[in-house]
Structure formats: C-alpha cells, structure tokens
Design an enzyme around this catalytic site. Structure first.
Site, PDB file in Angstrom:
ATOM      1  N   ARG A 160       2.307   1.732   6.346  1.00  0.00           N
ATOM      2  CA  ARG A 160       2.976   2.564   5.335  1.00  0.00           C
ATOM      3  C   ARG A 160       3.823   1.672   4.428  1.00  0.00           C
ATOM      4  NH1 ARG A 160       6.680   6.865   8.041  1.00  0.00           N
ATOM      5  NH2 ARG A 160       4.610   7.531   8.774  1.00  0.00           N
TER       6      ARG A 160
ATOM      7  N   HIS B  26       6.061   1.807  10.694  1.00  0.00           N
ATOM      8  CA  HIS B  26       4.763   1.799  10.017  1.00  0.00           C
ATOM      9  C   HIS B  26       4.677   0.693   8.970  1.00  0.00           C
ATOM     10  CE1 HIS B  26       2.745   5.524  11.423  1.00  0.00           C
ATOM     11  NE2 HIS B  26       3.973   5.989  11.592  1.00  0.00           N
TER      12      HIS B  26
END
Length: 236
Positions: free
Chosen positions: A102, A146
C-alpha cells in the site's frame, strides 16, 4: 527514593524500547528499484479483488496510489505467499487478495478521510458501531505495515474439483468491517466462522506469516524483510 527513581528510569526505558518509530520512506520510484514483485508473475491466476483500486471500500472511492488492481509485495513475501497458494490448491482451497503493498500516499488518504465530515455513504457497511474519528488508532493509522511491502489482506476460497468455481468461506464479516466481530477470536462469530478463520490463519502461519488478532484477514511476513522502510510507489 533513589531505588524508586531507578525503577522509574528502567520503566521508561523499557517503554521506549517497545515504541515503533515511523519508517523511512524509500526514494525508490519503481517496483523494480524497490524489489516489489507483481504476485501474478509468480501465480498468474491468483484471485485478486484489490478493493482500494475501485469504489468498493470504506472510503467509497478509488484511493490515491492505486492506479491498477494489482498485488505487489517484496520478493520474500511474494514468494512465501505463492508457496502458500500452491499448497492450498492441493486441498481445493485458494486465496483471494484484497490488499497487498500500500503506497504511503494511500495511508495519508485514509487519515484525511477519517478527519473529513461524515457523509454516511459507507458507514452502515463498514463501521456501523463507530464514528469516523474513532477509527483513528486501532483501525486507521498514520503509518501502515502494508507500506513496507510484506503485509496482505486476504480471504480463503473453497473450490470445486476443477478449481474453476470457488466460493469464499464464511468468516462472519467481510473485509474491512471495523468492529470487534472481525477479531479472529470474537465470541460473536459462530464456531464454524471461527473455524474458517483458524483455517486461514493456520495456513498463513505455516507459510511464515503472523496474524493480526483484530482483523481475521490481515497477515505480515515474519520476520518482515524491510521493517524500517516504507514505499510510496503507485500501484500501476
């Protein structure tokens, strides 16, 4: 008094040692520079439902940094996950990925969303028991594992003998449902739902990932290959 002061110093030192500092953002500008691997180069037919690349997520809109519905991970995490997927297929099971690496900019967008006025569009589906600001901390943080490239959000599918028709196991909640019901061991979940969560957890742990007990879908490779470095490369 001196002994009390000494104990206080030891206590404060111990607390400081358990604090997690914010990661350094890598200067890498491409997945290749960061050694982020497209998971489909290892498992071409792995099931991807990358929610933040579209509007089917708690923000109700595509999220900054997700220009394509792809799953990138640092190579050790990608290879470990590919091995888990291959092993599960022997038992007519498969993984479905909701989120992988992410970008840092996406994490910032989540925080901005949490601070924005409530519009009610996604509250009932994703956080019925909370107000948006209350999500900050346990659910939405200024930093995310992430972004370090070794954390995944995923589900477990049960497939027919052909492996073509697959259905998610009943986990009791959908992905990103912000509620204690999503805790892996929640007593609000049924025995069958907890058993399905354990089935996913056991497969991931056997493959080298540790779970996050607040979210049955969340796992991180342990040890993380790059714990002090985050990336802000768009997913394309």
């Amino acid at each position: 008094m001196r002994s009390i002061a000494a104990l206080l110093v030891l206590f404060l030192t111990a607390c400081a040692s358990h604090q997690t500092s914010a990661p350094t953002v890598s200067p890498a500008t491409t997945p290749e520079e960061a050694d982020l691997v497209d998971l489909r180069t290892l498992v071409p037919d792995i099931d991807l439902d990358i929610r933040y690349a579209g509007a089917n997520n708690f923000t109700g809109a595509p999220v900054d940094g997700y220009d394509a519905p792809k799953c990138y991970l640092l190579r050790p995490a990608a290879e470990a996950l590919a091995a888990i997927e291959r092993g599960l297929r022997d038992d007519h099971l498969r993984l479905r990925l909701y989120d992988c690496y992410r970008p840092v900019r996406a994490v910032r967008r989540f925080v901005e969303w949490a601070h924005a006025p409530e519009d009610g569009r996604t509250k009932a589906a994703y956080y019925p028991s909370f107000d948006k600001p209350d999500l900050l901390g346990d659910y939405i943080s200024p930093t995310s594992g992430h972004s370090r490239g070794a954390t995944v959000d995923l589900d477990l599918l049960e497939c027919d003998d052909t492996g073509v028709s697959c259905t998610p196991l009943d986990m009791g909640t959908h992905f990103d449902f912000f509620d204690t019901l999503a805790n892996t061991e929640s007593r609000k979940a049924t025995d069958a739902q907890r058993a399905n969560r354990h089935r996913l957890r056991d497969a991931m742990q056997a493959g080298g990932f540790r779970d996050y007990k607040m979210e049955w879908w969340h796992f991180t490779l342990d040890p993380a290959p790059s714990p002090g470095v985050a990336f802000d490369i768009p997913v394309r």
